[in-house]
Design an enzyme around this catalytic site. Structure first.
Site, short mmCIF file in Angstrom:
data_model
loop_
_atom_site.label_atom_id
_atom_site.label_comp_id
_atom_site.label_asym_id
_atom_site.label_seq_id
_atom_site.Cartn_x
_atom_site.Cartn_y
_atom_site.Cartn_z
N ASP A 150 -9.21 -1.72 -7.49
CA ASP A 150 -8.37 -1.96 -6.46
C ASP A 150 -7.94 -3.76 -6.34
OD1 ASP A 150 -7.16 -0.86 -4.03
OD2 ASP A 150 -9.08 -0.95 -3.12
N HIS A 174 0.77 -1.12 -0.25
CA HIS A 174 0.17 0.04 -0.11
C HIS A 174 0.93 1.31 0.16
CE1 HIS A 174 -3.31 -2.78 1.31
NE2 HIS A 174 -3.79 -2.13 0.58
N ASN A 175 1.43 1.51 -1.19
CA ASN A 175 2.30 2.72 -1.22
C ASN A 175 1.80 3.57 -2.61
OD1 ASN A 175 3.39 1.34 -3.49
ND2 ASN A 175 4.75 0.28 -1.86
N HIS A 176 2.62 4.47 -3.03
CA HIS A 176 2.37 5.43 -4.01
C HIS A 176 2.31 4.57 -5.45
CE1 HIS A 176 6.59 5.31 -5.01
NE2 HIS A 176 6.25 5.50 -5.90
N THR A 177 2.85 3.44 -5.62
CA THR A 177 2.84 2.69 -6.75
C THR A 177 1.48 2.03 -6.93
OG1 THR A 177 5.27 2.29 -6.24
CG2 THR A 177 4.27 1.27 -8.24
N HIS A 178 1.03 1.52 -5.83
CA HIS A 178 -0.51 1.02 -5.86
C HIS A 178 -1.55 1.72 -6.10
CE1 HIS A 178 -3.89 -1.35 -4.58
NE2 HIS A 178 -4.19 -0.47 -3.78
N ASP A 225 -5.90 5.20 -0.79
CA ASP A 225 -5.33 4.42 0.07
C ASP A 225 -4.17 5.50 0.73
OD1 ASP A 225 -6.47 1.99 0.46
OD2 ASP A 225 -5.32 1.17 -1.10
N GLN A 275 -4.54 -17.35 -3.66
CA GLN A 275 -4.86 -16.49 -4.89
C GLN A 275 -5.87 -17.17 -5.68
OE1 GLN A 275 -3.21 -13.36 -5.48
NE2 GLN A 275 -3.29 -13.85 -3.40
#
Ligand SMILES: Nc1ncnc2c1ncn2[C@@H]1O[C@@H]2COP(=O)(O)O[C@H]2[C@H]1O
Ligand SMILES: [Zn+2]
Length: 505
Positions: free
Chosen positions: A332, A181-185, A222, A383
């Site tokens: 998402d 959950h960072n800026h790339t996501h 997020d 998964q």
């Protein structure tokens, strides 16, 4: 204008036009704010001939969820001349904004431009963009999309504000150094929303304000994520204080924070990218964004899917905020519906974040949450199940919903101009002809840039068909990959491939 005067670089004609624009803008704003109040008869079943307008306004603002408009202060209608001026000056200011963007944006490195060429494609590689933009994928992508959809000029988003806002946004995303959950996501989800809107045709159902709300909601969805689940915030309270759970009363704890903290950023005039929105535009955008971001709380998934399914089955009218919330939710959880090269890099990141939470839970003497035990989690099986029970039903619903939305638009040629304009600018058909070429053929490619709405709409149908077959193909392929791992006995969290995410085959 002040800046021009300060440096004594004044073009008097331009200054005059700008002053006229300012005057007409103020007049339009004033008139806008004095429109008659909306009708609340539906909500409260009040008969307008017996209840005075002030009382109706009070009832509406106190006992319904509708927002109170500014009360009528003036009987006057805008003068025709001022409307003409506003329109003329609006076009002029739009040109100024476009110029400002092209001068303020430094030349992008060739690698970034190259990466962005794939912007309309489902296999767009956000990791590569992040690498070539020196870790600024969110900033780069958001600016690109805002310009691409002409939203910067339409809503007069000052470039300096946009830059500062995006710097702050990226900073917030990296506050907790999360693996997933960072800026790339956030960049990935923003890109996916753009792609979903485009490829399903839902884009053509939306106003520009709604498109802006979708991209903004995706970008912030997020913001300042702590790297833990909502349940972690709620249930660790006995051993560890969670400020967020207390503030938001255990309800959509993180999502409430993402949206609230992001709107707080807009309170500073240096980062207020919406400073030039009218009051009704601002209210509508805020309401949509709140609903969309709160809808990303996974605990809403079942309800959200059920409600939309029953709406489609009962041939009810589709509620826009609900449809857009579903699209953001789908974006998402979309990586299992993308090529293995992307899915196989997202999964280990997410697992690492889950495992870090599991480590904390163990440290606090709590039982470890499902999927969070780094020594005993069946990654591959999880998964496969995630795809079968969550991703596929969601994407199937999005496909059905889009068809229901877009097919009636096909008969309506009145809004075709925007379609062909947007399409020729984004080269959508090129993608359809390449990535999904086997499914829709070259016919799709021939539609791009045509001026007739009918021809453009034929493309939309083909693209909808290709959208459904594409996500089905990817989830099937990804499930098979995971099944192979189960067969080969490398399905658990101790599998080095799923830990490092190096498999980009
Ligand atoms: N491949 C996946 N496996 C399990 N959970 C997932 C997967 N992808 C997304 N999710 C979950 O879905 C959630 C969607 O919202 P978030 O991005 O906040 O956090 C995400 C994860 O918790
Ligand atoms: Zn997310």
């Amino acid at each position: 204008m002040v800046q021009q005067l300060e440096v004594r670089d004044v073009d008097f004609d331009e200054l005059k036009r700008n002053l006229e624009f300012t005057a007409s803008l103020l007049e339009a704003l004033y008139t806008n704010g004095t429109q008659p109040s909306f009708d609340v008869e539906d909500d409260l079943q009040i008969r307008s001939d017996v209840v005075p307008v002030e009382v109706r306004d009070w009832l509406a603002s106190t006992f319904t969820q509708r927002v109170q408009p500014i009360r009528q202060r003036l009987e006057e209608k805008p003068k025709f001349r001022s409307i003409v001026h506003a329109v003329q000056a609006g076009i002029f200011v739009e040109r100024i904004f476009r110029k400002a963007y092209s001068t303020a944006m430094p030349d992008q490195p060739a690698e970034v431009i190259n990466c962005l060429r794939d912007l309309d494609r489902g296999n767009f590689d956000v990791f590569s963009l992040d690498a070539v933009s020196s870790g600024h994928s969110l900033k780069t992508l958001f600016i690109e999309l805002i310009i691409k959809h002409h939203l910067n000029s339409r809503f007069k988003v000052p470039i300096s504000c946009l830059m500062s806002f995006l710097c702050e946004l990226e900073r917030g995303y990296n506050k907790h150094t999360n693996a997933y959950h960072n800026h790339t996501h956030a960049a990935d989800v923003t890109h996916t929303v753009h792609c979903l809107l485009l490829r399903t045709g839902v884009l053509y159902w939306l106003t520009e304000l709604e498109v802006l709300a979708c991209l903004f909601a995706a970008a912030i969805h997020d913001y300042e994520h702590t790297g833990n689940t909502n349940n972690f915030h709620i249930y660790t309270r006995w051993v560890r204080w969670s400020e967020l759970a207390m503030i938001y009363n255990d309800r959509s704890v993180q999502e409430s924070h993402h949206v609230s903290a992001a709107f707080r950023l807009l309170q500073d005039e240096n980062t207020n990218i919406f400073m030039n929105l009218t009051r009704p535009e601002w209210i509508e955008l805020r309401s949509l964004v709140i609903e969309m971001v709160l809808g990303t709380d996974m605990s809403c998934h079942v309800l959200q899917v059920k409600a939309m399914r029953s709406c489609l089955q009962q041939h009810e009218c589709i509620d826009k905020p609900k449809a857009l919330s579903l699209i953001l939710h789908a974006a998402d959880i979309s990586h299992p519906a993308k090529p293995w090269s992307l899915h196989s890099r997202w999964t280990p990141r997410l697992m690492e974040e889950f495992f870090t939470q599991g480590d904390k839970e163990a440290e606090l003497g709590l039982s470890i949450s499902p999927l969070c035990d780094r020594n005993n989690t069946p990654v591959a099986q999880s998964q496969i199940a995630f795809m079968e029970f969550i991703v596929e039903p969601t994407f199937s619903l999005i496909s059905d919903m889009s068809e229901k939305i877009v097919i009636p638009l096909i008969q309506d040629t009145t809004c075709s101009r925007y379609r062909s304009e947007f399409k020729s600018g984004t080269e959508v058909g090129t993608e359809t002809g390449t990535e999904a070429g086997t499914e829709v053929g070259t016919e799709a490619g021939t539609e791009v840039g045509t001026e007739t709405g009918q021809r453009g709409l034929q493309w939309t149908v083909a693209d909808m068909v290709s959208f459904r077959s594409m996500w089905m193909r990817h989830t099937e392929e990804n499930k098979n990959r995971w099944r192979d791992k189960v067969k080969n006995g490398v399905s658990h969290s101790d599998d080095s491939e799923t830990q490092t995410g190096q498999d980009t085959a």
